[in-house]
Design a protein around this motif. Structure first.
Motif, short mmCIF file in Angstrom:
data_model
loop_
_atom_site.label_atom_id
_atom_site.label_comp_id
_atom_site.label_asym_id
_atom_site.label_seq_id
_atom_site.Cartn_x
_atom_site.Cartn_y
_atom_site.Cartn_z
N ILE A 68 -81.28 -21.36 -14.84
CA ILE A 68 -80.01 -20.82 -15.36
C ILE A 68 -78.82 -21.48 -14.66
CG2 ILE A 68 -78.55 -18.74 -15.43
CD1 ILE A 68 -81.06 -17.13 -15.98
N ASN A 69 -78.99 -21.80 -13.38
CA ASN A 69 -77.90 -22.40 -12.62
C ASN A 69 -77.54 -23.79 -13.12
OD1 ASN A 69 -77.58 -20.32 -10.37
ND2 ASN A 69 -79.76 -20.78 -10.25
N ASP A 70 -78.52 -24.50 -13.68
CA ASP A 70 -78.26 -25.82 -14.24
C ASP A 70 -77.68 -25.72 -15.65
OD1 ASP A 70 -79.32 -27.11 -11.95
OD2 ASP A 70 -81.35 -26.78 -12.71
N ILE A 71 -78.12 -24.69 -16.39
CA ILE A 71 -77.61 -24.50 -17.75
C ILE A 71 -76.14 -24.08 -17.71
CG2 ILE A 71 -77.84 -23.10 -19.85
CD1 ILE A 71 -80.85 -22.87 -19.17
N LEU A 72 -75.83 -23.11 -16.84
CA LEU A 72 -74.44 -22.67 -16.67
C LEU A 72 -73.88 -23.28 -15.39
CD1 LEU A 72 -74.53 -18.89 -17.67
CD2 LEU A 72 -73.40 -20.74 -18.88
N ASN A 73 -73.55 -24.53 -15.47
CA ASN A 73 -73.07 -25.26 -14.29
C ASN A 73 -71.59 -25.60 -14.47
OD1 ASN A 73 -72.96 -26.64 -11.89
ND2 ASN A 73 -73.91 -28.49 -12.70
N PHE A 74 -70.73 -24.63 -14.13
CA PHE A 74 -69.29 -24.86 -14.25
C PHE A 74 -68.85 -25.87 -13.19
CE2 PHE A 74 -70.02 -20.69 -16.08
CZ PHE A 74 -69.25 -20.73 -17.23
N LYS A 75 -68.11 -26.87 -13.60
CA LYS A 75 -67.70 -27.93 -12.69
C LYS A 75 -66.69 -27.44 -11.65
CE LYS A 75 -68.56 -31.75 -15.91
NZ LYS A 75 -67.96 -32.91 -16.64
N GLN A 76 -65.86 -26.49 -12.06
CA GLN A 76 -64.81 -26.00 -11.17
C GLN A 76 -64.96 -24.50 -10.96
OE1 GLN A 76 -60.89 -27.10 -12.51
NE2 GLN A 76 -60.26 -27.68 -10.45
N GLU A 77 -64.81 -24.06 -9.74
CA GLU A 77 -64.91 -22.63 -9.43
C GLU A 77 -63.66 -21.90 -9.89
OE1 GLU A 77 -64.97 -19.83 -5.43
OE2 GLU A 77 -66.07 -21.73 -5.39
N THR A 78 -63.86 -20.79 -10.59
CA THR A 78 -62.75 -19.96 -11.05
C THR A 78 -62.21 -19.12 -9.90
OG1 THR A 78 -63.77 -19.80 -13.25
CG2 THR A 78 -62.04 -18.21 -12.73
N ASN A 79 -60.90 -19.09 -9.78
CA ASN A 79 -60.28 -18.29 -8.74
C ASN A 79 -60.68 -16.82 -8.91
OD1 ASN A 79 -57.76 -16.43 -7.97
ND2 ASN A 79 -57.77 -18.21 -6.61
N ALA A 80 -61.19 -16.21 -7.84
CA ALA A 80 -61.70 -14.83 -7.91
C ALA A 80 -60.61 -13.84 -8.30
CB ALA A 80 -62.33 -14.43 -6.58
N GLY A 81 -59.39 -14.03 -7.80
CA GLY A 81 -58.29 -13.13 -8.13
C GLY A 81 -57.92 -13.20 -9.60
N LYS A 82 -57.89 -14.41 -10.16
CA LYS A 82 -57.58 -14.57 -11.58
C LYS A 82 -58.67 -13.95 -12.45
CE LYS A 82 -54.74 -18.77 -11.36
NZ LYS A 82 -54.64 -20.20 -11.79
N LEU A 83 -59.92 -14.17 -12.06
CA LEU A 83 -61.04 -13.61 -12.83
C LEU A 83 -60.97 -12.10 -12.84
CD1 LEU A 83 -63.62 -14.10 -14.42
CD2 LEU A 83 -64.88 -14.18 -12.26
N LEU A 84 -60.65 -11.50 -11.69
CA LEU A 84 -60.50 -10.05 -11.61
C LEU A 84 -59.40 -9.57 -12.55
CD1 LEU A 84 -61.06 -7.28 -10.31
CD2 LEU A 84 -59.40 -7.90 -8.52
N GLY A 85 -58.27 -10.25 -12.55
CA GLY A 85 -57.16 -9.87 -13.42
C GLY A 85 -57.53 -9.93 -14.88
N TRP A 86 -58.23 -10.99 -15.28
CA TRP A 86 -58.64 -11.12 -16.68
C TRP A 86 -59.57 -9.97 -17.08
CZ3 TRP A 86 -60.30 -16.91 -15.88
CH2 TRP A 86 -59.14 -17.71 -15.79
N MET A 87 -60.52 -9.66 -16.22
CA MET A 87 -61.50 -8.62 -16.58
C MET A 87 -60.87 -7.23 -16.61
SD MET A 87 -65.18 -9.73 -14.99
CE MET A 87 -64.68 -9.75 -13.27
N VAL A 88 -60.00 -6.94 -15.65
CA VAL A 88 -59.33 -5.64 -15.63
C VAL A 88 -58.48 -5.47 -16.89
CG1 VAL A 88 -57.55 -4.25 -14.48
CG2 VAL A 88 -59.33 -5.37 -13.12
N ALA A 89 -57.75 -6.53 -17.28
CA ALA A 89 -56.95 -6.48 -18.50
C ALA A 89 -57.84 -6.26 -19.71
CB ALA A 89 -56.14 -7.77 -18.65
N GLY A 90 -58.99 -6.95 -19.75
CA GLY A 90 -59.92 -6.81 -20.87
C GLY A 90 -60.48 -5.40 -20.97
N ILE A 91 -60.80 -4.80 -19.83
CA ILE A 91 -61.36 -3.45 -19.81
C ILE A 91 -60.31 -2.43 -20.28
CG2 ILE A 91 -62.13 -1.60 -18.26
CD1 ILE A 91 -63.64 -3.75 -16.68
N ILE A 92 -59.08 -2.56 -19.78
CA ILE A 92 -58.01 -1.62 -20.16
C ILE A 92 -57.75 -1.70 -21.67
CG2 ILE A 92 -55.55 -1.10 -19.92
CD1 ILE A 92 -55.79 -1.98 -17.00
#
Length: 303
Positions: A68-92
């Motif tokens: 699975i790690n090779d199949i989903l191999n994102f080249k760049q790491e997503t900023n953890a703070g931004k990812l949190l913001g996106w998910m919180v907004a999506g949940i609300i």
């Protein structure tokens, strides 16, 4: 002796490190000055690193990475703070959508059901939690360059069969929080999907799946259970072990368990009170669920 290549080491700052073992998924905080150079480590062989298995015999095998790690191999790491913001907004937004649609389409709760539609709705619900929910965990982990160790099946809430994802432990609380919260985002998106499917096709199977998903939301956002939301919140406030410590301390005080970590007994009075309060409320909640379940089964059997 050699360095165990199954480990990933995170430098946390202030002479603090987090060692993650992909063999068992566990992580270990190590504090102190460490020379991570292999030759230096093999010469000194720090007892703490030998104990956790970072230094192993020369014939120790390296575990293969999950594909699975090779199949989903994102080249760049997503900023953890931004990812949190996106998910919180999506949940609300998703919760507002559920409330709005439910208030304007109450017929979904009054749909006539039959045995076949009930079975089909339950199957659809299980497909959602077995695949969509867990895939969201995987995506959140890989977006943050966290390795997925295993995908399997287990019982949730002690009786509910679900798929699960085991990721490599991380010392970064925000990353751990994001991986957990991804499951909660999947839950509210699934509820919206079932509602929209019902509104478009008026099939009772979607009403069943929606009702079951709402029940799942109640459990998955319950801080008294070992849920994704509990893991998210405790990781966010940097107290990931609070629930486990609270349960262990409460068992000890109730004489259910005779062994307990010395660190729990040496915790401050306020902390110990918080442990005991949480543990008592949890066991009270669990007892209420079990009694309610038993009463319902009794009434069903009596007809």
């Amino acid at each position: 002796m050699k360095i165990n290549e199954n480990f990933v080491v995170e430098t946390m700052g202030d002479n603090r490190y987090f060692f993650s073992n992909r063999e068992n998924g566990k992580g270990y905080y190590i504090t102190g000055r460490l020379e991570l150079d292999e030759a230096m480590l093999l010469k000194k062989q720090p007892p703490s690193l030998v104990k956790i298995g970072y230094l192993v015999p020369a014939d120790h095998q390296v575990r293969d990475r999950n594909r699975i790690n090779d199949i989903l191999n994102f080249k760049q790491e997503t900023n953890a703070g931004k990812l949190l913001g996106w998910m919180v907004a999506g949940i609300i937004l998703s919760f507002f959508s559920i409330i709005f649609l439910s208030l304007n389409h109450k017929e979904i709760f009054a749909t006539e059901l039959n045995t076949m539609s009930g079975i089909q709705g339950a199957i659809l619900f299980f497909i959602g939690i077995l695949f969509v929910h867990e895939v969201f965990h995987i995506i959140a982990a890989r977006m943050q360059q966290i390795e997925v160790i295993k995908v399997g099946f287990r019982l949730k809430y002690y009786f509910f069969p679900i798929a699960y994802v085991r990721i490599l432990a991380t010392g970064h609380n925000l990353k751990r929080a994001n991986v957990a919260l991804a499951g909660n985002l999947a839950d509210v998106l699934l509820a919206n999907a079932y509602m929209l499917l019902f509104l478009n096709f008026q099939e009772p199977i979607y009403a069943i799946a929606f009702s079951l998903q709402l029940t799942m939301l109640f459990f998955n956002y319950n801080l008294l259970l070992p849920t994704d939301f509990t893991i998210f919140l405790l990781s966010l406030i940097k107290k990931p072990d609070f629930r486990a410590n609270a349960i262990a301390y409460t068992k000890f005080k109730l004489k259910v368990s005779k062994k307990i970590k010395e660190s729990l007994l040496q915790a401050g009075r306020g902390v110990r009170f918080a442990y005991l309060a949480y543990g008592l409320v949890f066991y009270g909640f669990l007892a209420t669920l079990m009694v309610t379940f038993a009463i319902n089964i009794y009434h069903i059997l009596r007809g």
